[in-house]
Design a protein around this motif. Structure first.
Motif, PDB file in Angstrom:
ATOM      1  N   ARG B   6       0.838  -1.210   0.000  1.00 30.01           N
ATOM      2  CA  ARG B   6       0.000   0.000   0.000  1.00 30.01           C
ATOM      3  C   ARG B   6       0.872   1.259   0.000  1.00 30.01           C
ATOM      4  N   VAL B   7       1.953   1.213   0.763  1.00 33.38           N
ATOM      5  CA  VAL B   7       2.860   2.370   0.807  1.00 33.38           C
ATOM      6  C   VAL B   7       3.537   2.550  -0.558  1.00 33.38           C
ATOM      7  N   LEU B  10       1.150   4.130  -2.758  1.00 31.14           N
ATOM      8  CA  LEU B  10       1.040   5.547  -2.379  1.00 31.14           C
ATOM      9  C   LEU B  10       2.140   6.364  -3.062  1.00 31.14           C
ATOM     10  N   ARG B  13       1.396   6.808  -6.730  1.00 31.16           N
ATOM     11  CA  ARG B  13       0.403   7.862  -6.948  1.00 31.16           C
ATOM     12  C   ARG B  13       0.985   9.242  -6.652  1.00 31.16           C
ATOM     13  N   LEU B  72      -1.874   8.177   8.783  1.00 29.58           N
ATOM     14  CA  LEU B  72      -2.389   6.975   8.117  1.00 29.58           C
ATOM     15  C   LEU B  72      -2.186   5.748   9.015  1.00 29.58           C
ATOM     16  N   PRO B  73      -3.136   4.818   8.983  1.00 26.34           N
ATOM     17  CA  PRO B  73      -2.980   3.614   9.802  1.00 26.34           C
ATOM     18  C   PRO B  73      -1.969   2.641   9.206  1.00 26.34           C
ATOM     19  N   VAL B  74      -0.721   3.013   9.253  1.00 24.52           N
ATOM     20  CA  VAL B  74       0.336   2.155   8.717  1.00 24.52           C
ATOM     21  C   VAL B  74       1.554   2.312   9.623  1.00 24.52           C
TER      22      VAL B  74
END
Lengths: 306, 205
Positions: B6-7, B10, B13, B72-74
């Motif tokens: 996901r990172v 990110l 993007r 962010l929840p990471v």
């Protein structure tokens, strides 16, 4: 840890740099309410919020967030919507890309809700972040914060730079968010009028310390504003007329003098002085104009009528 | 999708709006190396791949994305590993593109390209990329883009030049030990990630 609290800071301290530090900061908010964090620029509001969110290490004391000790597990961030005084999004992203980028991180991301907020706030999904006005950008960040079903909304100076209409809209948004009684809001501002409508609790901060915290009406009841002629509050030579009344943020003009006093001391004042229940703005104004040290307590650097 | 993936997405993007600039750099390199197919992939690995890999730091510095990363929840570990995963993806993409372009150029120029030559070129490219990223990412995570942008770009190039000149490295030396050198690149990046993960949390990752 008590789970009926949205959050709590207990005796929190941390050094920030430049001689500024948070000292013995304690305040808490029960679930289902709005707390306003009031203080002048540089009072420490953002640092307190960063400590609460685990974005800054706490050196002494402890913080609790949604029943978990800070820093909690990263999953805790699923339940927190954060709105800071800047967008923290890539300026070249379109609003549709903002959703595509953030959605994978949130288990409960609600695309329909995000698009509903964009529509409600009058935001064009094809617009780029950098082309939004300050008010529009703030609405976008709020839309993001509300689209993953957060239980706690933390807003740091969201109304700074907003026009009155946008500020009123924001108050309405927060009001809608609070229709669910499991939702809570922490809202820092130096514009106290924002809290007149929506604030349940108030915490006054000054130079890294909490001056007073509690339900808004209790805070308002705990002070009196006293007004008199230019020489009534201590006189030009500093001489006093009553013993033991601490004057907080004494302001003197050629037309008159004004200060804040603790409510329990107001009866000691001369009958010729005008004593009234203050507004939040008056409390913030006087506390914020204190030169240094703790205010509203004995031993502060306030003036005294003796 | 895992948190690391996901990172990495990110970051994709984050840099996606700047793809035109990336393509321009790629086109310029292609023009410069049009008559030298063997230099295409190493050049892309040394210049373009790290440029794209660290571009999220450039954008983050400008858009204050450190705040976004913090809310962010990471986990921090996933953030650090996400940077490395993104960097590896950049290498794979540029190496694949470069290989195809080099193959086309080689046919036009009627130059021998492929087999062992290609394997050696890819090994050199991997080493150049690994040294570059292994130096840059910990520097960026410890000190932030604003402080180390110049040092982060020049230091890996200087290290490579010193290594080539002092140790008299040749393509033959690389050709004889590809497996060891691929493993060395992996080990270098692993050590780099370990060091980067120790950077204090804050406005860098």
């Amino acid at each position: 840890m008590t789970s009926d609290l949205a959050f709590a800071l207990r005796s929190v301290g941390c050094a920030v740099g430049g001689g500024f530090a948070l000292r013995d900061v304690s305040f808490e908010l029960p679930t289902g309410y709005v707390m306003g964090l009031i203080g002048a620029n540089g009072a420490g509001k953002t640092t307190m919020i960063r400590c609460l969110l685990g974005m800054r290490a706490i050196e002494t004391g402890e913080a609790e967030l949604l029943g978990r000790r800070v820093p909690g597990p990263v999953e805790l961030r699923q339940d927190i919507g954060v709105v800071l005084d800047h967008t923290a999004l890539v300026g070249d992203w379109r609003l549709t890309e903002v959703e595509r980028t953030l959605r994978p991180f949130y288990d409960r991301w609600d695309g329909a809700r995000y698009r509903h907020f964009l529509d409600e706030f009058g935001l064009d999904p094809r617009a780029r972040v950098r082309d939004l006005s300050r008010g529009m950008a703030m609405k976008l960040v709020i839309a993001v914060a509300l689209s993953h079903h957060a239980r706690l909304l933390v807003l740091d100076e969201p109304t700074s730079g907003l026009d009155p209409v946008a500020r009123d809209e924001l108050a309405g948004i927060i009001g809608d968010f609070l229709l669910d009684e499991e939702h809570s809001v922490l809202f820092s501002t130096h514009i106290t009028a924002d809290l007149d409508r929506i604030g349940d609790y108030v915490t006054l901060v000054h130079r890294g310390r909490v001056v007073r915290t509690g339900p808004k009406d209790e805070v308002l009841d705990s002070y009196r504003v006293v007004r008199g002629g230019p020489d009534d509050l201590g006189g030009t030579d500093g001489a006093a007329t009553l013993v033991g009344v601490e004057l907080i943020g004494l302001r003197r003009t050629p037309a008159g003098a004004q200060a804040l006093v603790r409510a329990e001391e107001a009866d000691l004042l001369d009958a010729g002085l005008l004593v009234e229940r203050p507004t939040l703005e008056e409390i913030a104004l006087h506390i914020g104009s204190e030169p240094s040290g703790p205010v509203g307590r004995r031993g502060g650097r306030s003036g005294a009528i003796a | 999708m895992t948190a690391v993936a996901r990172v990495a997405v990110l970051h994709l993007r984050t840099v996606a709006p700047y793809r035109t600039q990336g393509l321009l750099v790629c086109g310029m390199l292609f023009l410069v190396l049009a008559r030298n197919p063997a230099g295409v992939v190493p050049s892309l690995a040394l210049l373009l791949a790290p440029l794209i890999a660290v571009h999220p730091f450039v954008v983050a510095d400008k858009a204050r994305l450190e705040t976004l990363y913090a809310v962010l929840p990471v986990s921090r570990r996933a953030l650090v590993l996400g940077h490395y995963a993104w960097s590896l993806a950049c290498f794979v993409a540029t190496a694949a593109t470069g290989t195809v372009l080099a193959e086309v150029l080689a046919r036009i120029e009627d130059v021998s390209y492929g087999g062992r030559t290609l394997a050696t070129i890819l090994t050199v490219s991997w080493l150049l990329f690994a040294v570059n990223i292994a130096v840059q990412l910990p520097l960026l995570m410890w000190f932030g883009y604003a402080r180390v942008s110049v040092l982060g770009t020049t230091m890996p190039l200087a290290l490579v030049m010193v290594a080539v000149l002092r140790l008299h490295l040749t393509l033959g030396w690389v050709r004889d030990r590809p497996a060891v050198l691929w493993f060395a690149g992996v080990a270098l990046l692993t050590a780099s990630a370990t060091l980067a993960a120790k950077a204090p949390p804050g406005p860098r990752t």
